[in-house]
Design a protein around this motif. Structure first.
Motif, PDB file in Angstrom:
ATOM      1  N   ARG A  74     -95.051 -60.824  29.488  1.00  0.00           N
ATOM      2  CA  ARG A  74     -96.388 -60.259  29.643  1.00  0.00           C
ATOM      3  C   ARG A  74     -96.434 -59.461  30.944  1.00  0.00           C
ATOM      4  O   ARG A  74     -95.653 -59.714  31.859  1.00  0.00           O
ATOM      5  CB  ARG A  74     -97.448 -61.375  29.748  1.00  0.00           C
ATOM      6  N   LEU A  75     -97.372 -58.543  31.055  1.00  0.00           N
ATOM      7  CA  LEU A  75     -97.701 -57.985  32.355  1.00  0.00           C
ATOM      8  C   LEU A  75     -98.624 -58.976  33.065  1.00  0.00           C
ATOM      9  O   LEU A  75     -99.213 -59.851  32.436  1.00  0.00           O
ATOM     10  CB  LEU A  75     -98.364 -56.621  32.208  1.00  0.00           C
ATOM     11  N   ALA A  76     -98.736 -58.837  34.352  1.00  0.00           N
ATOM     12  CA  ALA A  76     -99.442 -59.845  35.151  1.00  0.00           C
ATOM     13  C   ALA A  76    -100.876 -60.070  34.693  1.00  0.00           C
ATOM     14  O   ALA A  76    -101.396 -61.188  34.773  1.00  0.00           O
ATOM     15  CB  ALA A  76     -99.401 -59.449  36.614  1.00  0.00           C
ATOM     16  N   ASP A  77    -101.542 -59.021  34.196  1.00  0.00           N
ATOM     17  CA  ASP A  77    -102.953 -59.155  33.822  1.00  0.00           C
ATOM     18  C   ASP A  77    -103.168 -59.371  32.326  1.00  0.00           C
ATOM     19  O   ASP A  77    -104.297 -59.331  31.839  1.00  0.00           O
ATOM     20  CB  ASP A  77    -103.738 -57.924  34.278  1.00  0.00           C
ATOM     21  N   ASP A  78    -102.085 -59.628  31.568  1.00  0.00           N
ATOM     22  CA  ASP A  78    -102.210 -59.845  30.127  1.00  0.00           C
ATOM     23  C   ASP A  78    -102.537 -61.310  29.824  1.00  0.00           C
ATOM     24  O   ASP A  78    -102.207 -62.214  30.586  1.00  0.00           O
ATOM     25  CB  ASP A  78    -100.897 -59.482  29.408  1.00  0.00           C
ATOM     26  N   ALA A  79    -103.137 -61.537  28.661  1.00  0.00           N
ATOM     27  CA  ALA A  79    -103.459 -62.900  28.238  1.00  0.00           C
ATOM     28  C   ALA A  79    -102.195 -63.660  27.867  1.00  0.00           C
ATOM     29  O   ALA A  79    -101.237 -63.093  27.334  1.00  0.00           O
ATOM     30  CB  ALA A  79    -104.410 -62.854  27.039  1.00  0.00           C
ATOM     31  N   LYS A  80    -102.209 -64.965  28.109  1.00  0.00           N
ATOM     32  CA  LYS A  80    -101.050 -65.802  27.777  1.00  0.00           C
ATOM     33  C   LYS A  80    -100.975 -66.095  26.287  1.00  0.00           C
ATOM     34  O   LYS A  80     -99.906 -66.367  25.759  1.00  0.00           O
ATOM     35  CB  LYS A  80    -101.126 -67.134  28.541  1.00  0.00           C
ATOM     36  N   ASN A  81    -102.115 -66.134  25.610  1.00  0.00           N
ATOM     37  CA  ASN A  81    -102.208 -66.498  24.192  1.00  0.00           C
ATOM     38  C   ASN A  81    -101.638 -67.897  23.979  1.00  0.00           C
ATOM     39  O   ASN A  81    -101.967 -68.802  24.716  1.00  0.00           O
ATOM     40  CB  ASN A  81    -101.537 -65.440  23.321  1.00  0.00           C
ATOM     41  N   ASP A  82    -100.722 -68.088  22.997  1.00  0.00           N
ATOM     42  CA  ASP A  82    -100.256 -69.442  22.683  1.00  0.00           C
ATOM     43  C   ASP A  82     -98.913 -69.780  23.306  1.00  0.00           C
ATOM     44  O   ASP A  82     -98.254 -70.736  22.896  1.00  0.00           O
ATOM     45  CB  ASP A  82    -100.182 -69.626  21.162  1.00  0.00           C
TER      46      ASP A  82
END
Length: 237
Positions: free
Chosen positions: A183-191
């Motif tokens: 992910r990029l630093a500001d993206d959601a982690k999701n599952d």
């Protein structure tokens, strides 16, 4: 080899894939086809992607009795994909059988590279112990599975970025470490619980990274992909 950034085509059907890939026309890409897409479209999706000139990671995570996996891999090898995987939890005999199937079914004398899933990036230590009843730590389990995969003749493993330095120590620098959960630093982690940025993955020693929703769900997928490539290429190694 094309750029070691693999885009996970986690779409429902061919039409969605075509719509997503349209802005990437003319670019050399490495793409991943998982269960949802392959089970819906079958070998035709592989033919389409090959005709477009893309490299393909067919991510089906085979895990069954050795002969079944061997025959399954023989069929998958005939599709001409570049990378396939199994679950290391299937054991050494199963992994060796998978390799035999790939070699028997390969076209033009070139077999797909074979990697093993150690533990999914959604797995935590708590889940490992309370649900899977594996009392060793997550890291120890991953290390054991990776060493077993290497002894079985496999080319590498799927693992978390967090585990790459440890696996470099026990399996060496030529053993592939393919790391999802990017992910990029500001993206959601999701599952996914064990994640990293492209730069963190490169600095840790990852061979290849798999990016999914951060690119496929982006407002401008091409721009997001280029941003991730830039992070990977600019990492200090």
């Amino acid at each position: 080899m094309q750029h070691p950034l693999i885009i996970a085509l986690d779409f429902k059907n061919l039409q969605e894939v075509q719509a997503f890939l349209s802005p990437f026309k003319g670019r050399e890409l490495f793409v991943k086809v998982g269960m949802e897409l392959f089970y819906k479209e079958g070998p035709e999706i592989i033919k389409y992607l090959k005709n477009e000139g893309y490299q393909i990671f067919l991510d089906l995570k085979l895990h069954d009795i050795p002969n079944t996996v061997k025959m399954g891999m023989r069929s998958l090898a005939s599709l001409g994909v570049d990378l396939v995987n199994v679950h290391a939890a299937g054991g050494r005999v199963m992994m060796e059988a998978a390799l035999e199937g790939l070699e028997a079914g390969s076209i033009s004398g070139k077999r797909p590279r074979l990697i093993a899933v150690t533990q999914l990036t959604s797995t935590s230590d708590v889940m490992l112990k309370s649900e899977l009843l594996i009392q060793q730590s997550l890291q120890e389990t991953v290390k054991s599975y990776a060493v077993l995969a290497q002894k079985s003749g496999l080319d590498g493993v799927v693992c978390s970025v967090l585990e790459v330095p440890m696996l470099r120590e026990v399996c060496g620098d030529n053993f592939l470490t393919v790391t999802p959960g990017i992910r990029l630093a500001d993206d959601a982690k999701n599952d996914q619980t064990r994640i990293a940025t492209p730069a963190e993955a490169r600095n840790a020693g990852s061979s290849m990274i798999v990016v999914g929703r951060s690119v496929t769900s982006a407002e401008n997928p091409v721009q997001k992909y280029e941003e991730m490539k830039k992070q990977w290429d600019g990492a200090t190694v």
